[in-house]
Design an enzyme around this catalytic site. Structure first.
Site, mmCIF file in Angstrom:
data_model
loop_
_atom_site.group_PDB
_atom_site.id
_atom_site.type_symbol
_atom_site.label_atom_id
_atom_site.label_comp_id
_atom_site.label_asym_id
_atom_site.label_seq_id
_atom_site.Cartn_x
_atom_site.Cartn_y
_atom_site.Cartn_z
ATOM 1 N N ASP A 105 0.845 -1.190 -0.031
ATOM 2 C CA ASP A 105 -0.057 0.133 -0.116
ATOM 3 C C ASP A 105 0.828 1.200 0.055
ATOM 4 O O ASP A 105 1.512 1.557 -0.845
ATOM 5 C CB ASP A 105 -1.035 -0.086 1.095
ATOM 6 C CG ASP A 105 -1.868 1.089 1.467
ATOM 7 O OD1 ASP A 105 -2.996 0.937 0.295
ATOM 8 O OD2 ASP A 105 -1.952 1.901 1.925
ATOM 9 N N TYR A 236 -2.054 11.604 2.009
ATOM 10 C CA TYR A 236 -2.942 12.004 0.845
ATOM 11 C C TYR A 236 -2.918 13.430 0.629
ATOM 12 O O TYR A 236 -3.057 13.773 -0.678
ATOM 13 C CB TYR A 236 -4.270 11.465 1.122
ATOM 14 C CG TYR A 236 -4.189 9.864 1.258
ATOM 15 C CD1 TYR A 236 -4.402 9.064 0.177
ATOM 16 C CD2 TYR A 236 -3.948 9.138 2.620
ATOM 17 C CE1 TYR A 236 -4.423 7.484 0.386
ATOM 18 C CE2 TYR A 236 -4.007 7.795 2.670
ATOM 19 C CZ TYR A 236 -4.341 7.061 1.499
ATOM 20 O OH TYR A 236 -4.252 5.646 1.849
ATOM 21 N N HIS A 301 -7.176 -6.631 -0.161
ATOM 22 C CA HIS A 301 -6.006 -5.565 -0.244
ATOM 23 C C HIS A 301 -4.940 -5.977 0.702
ATOM 24 O O HIS A 301 -3.840 -5.942 0.616
ATOM 25 C CB HIS A 301 -6.924 -4.275 0.299
ATOM 26 C CG HIS A 301 -5.822 -3.096 0.330
ATOM 27 N ND1 HIS A 301 -5.086 -2.501 -0.792
ATOM 28 C CD2 HIS A 301 -5.282 -2.495 1.471
ATOM 29 C CE1 HIS A 301 -4.220 -1.757 -0.357
ATOM 30 N NE2 HIS A 301 -4.328 -1.561 0.749
#
Length: 322
Positions: A105, A236, A301
């Site tokens: 990730d 982010y 994931h």
């Protein structure tokens, strides 16, 4: 946990917590969102038992790593994150010693850029979930996904300081971690304003998958309760600045021997164009030393936690080539 040693390294202006076990060639594990070193618990124990020194830090803004200015997202660019990893490597390696790197990730994003910026420090790379994303002149990832998926997409909701913190603050840390970790829909994660997770609104009970115990959830949740989620979402918020700062690497290739692993239920695999990129020829053009792409069927994931035995085998098979 079974002889894992914990220590703190002072590097890059931070106090970086690392967990480690074993002796031998170093394998640096880099976790993703919204996780901790603990995400690699299965891999640390396995590789330590097979002649490697496994080292897993808590990243900037996470867990027991302290010192990052949480109120300033500009301190969470990819350059800061790679700099943290270089600081860790300086502390745990001898002069000229290369290490293996394993990322998942956000950890994969950091690992790709570590190899891009400092290939001299890396012997080989195994990345999971997020493929190498070459610099795109059309803009940063958060902007492009907002255009593709709208304002409720998780990356869009992560942009405004305080917004997602208030949204998730309506739930307990335990509930937040369960909803993130148990998610296994190939569709994206959305947060409609005032409703929390669209797939599981409010305090809707979450059934834990077989690979995730209540004890695991409590470990993650206790850390989240202590640190909050601002540090994690600042990654982010720094997407745009990172994009601006990496323009000089347009067209650059990752020149490190690499293996890539992803589950076919991973939401990343189903983002626009990524499946074709991963299984097609373009990925190999950007990472010329890419040796193998593994797409694990029926896996979501959090691949290294969901299927630790299989992932451990993929890891050791790759590492033993060197």
């Amino acid at each position: 946990m079974e002889g894992i040693e914990h220590k703190t390294i002072t590097a890059n202006g931070l106090n970086i917590h690392i967990a480690q076990k074993g002796e031998g060639p170093i394998v640096l594990f880099i976790h993703g969102f919204p996780e901790l070193w603990y995400s690699w618990r299965h891999q640390i124990l396995f590789l330590a038992d097979h002649g490697y020194r496994a080292v897993a830090p808590d990243l900037r803004g996470y867990g027991d790593t302290t010192g990052a200015p949480l109120n300033d997202p500009t301190k969470f660019t990819i350059h800061h994150l790679v700099g943290d990893m270089i600081g860790v490597l300086d502390a745990i390696t001898k002069d000229g010693e290369k290490v293996f790197v394993v990322g998942h990730d956000w950890g994969a994003i950091i690992a790709w850029h570590l190899c891009l910026f400092r290939p001299d420090r890396v012997m080989g790379l195994v990345n999971m979930s997020v493929p190498f994303l070459p610099w795109n002149p059309n803009g940063d990832m958060a902007t492009m996904l907002k255009n593709a998926y709208g304002e409720d997409h998780y990356m869009s909701r992560f942009q405004e300081p305080g917004d997602i913190e208030a949204e998730l603050g309506k739930m307990s840390a335990e509930t937040v971690m369960k909803k993130f970790l148990a998610y296994r829909d190939p569709d994206q994660i959305y947060f409609p304003k005032g409703k929390g997770f669209r797939y599981s609104p409010g305090d809707t009970p979450v059934t834990l998958p077989s690979w995730l115990s209540e004890e695991d959830v409590q470990y993650f949740a206790s850390s989240l309760q202590k640190t909050g989620i601002t540090g994690a979402v600042n990654y982010y918020r720094a997407f745009r600045l990172s994009w601006e700062l990496t323009a000089a690497w347009k067209g650059a290739k990752v020149m490190v021997p690499t293996k890539f692993i992803i589950g076919d239920h991973d939401l990343t695999y189903h983002m626009p164009g990524l499946k074709d990129y991963i299984v097609g020829d373009e990925f190999k053009k950007d990472v010329p030393l890419l040796e193998e792409v593994v797409v694990m069927e029926g896996v979501a994931h959090f691949v290294n936690q969901e299927k630790p035995d299989q992932v451990n085998k993929y890891l050791i098979d790759f590492l033993q080539k060197f």
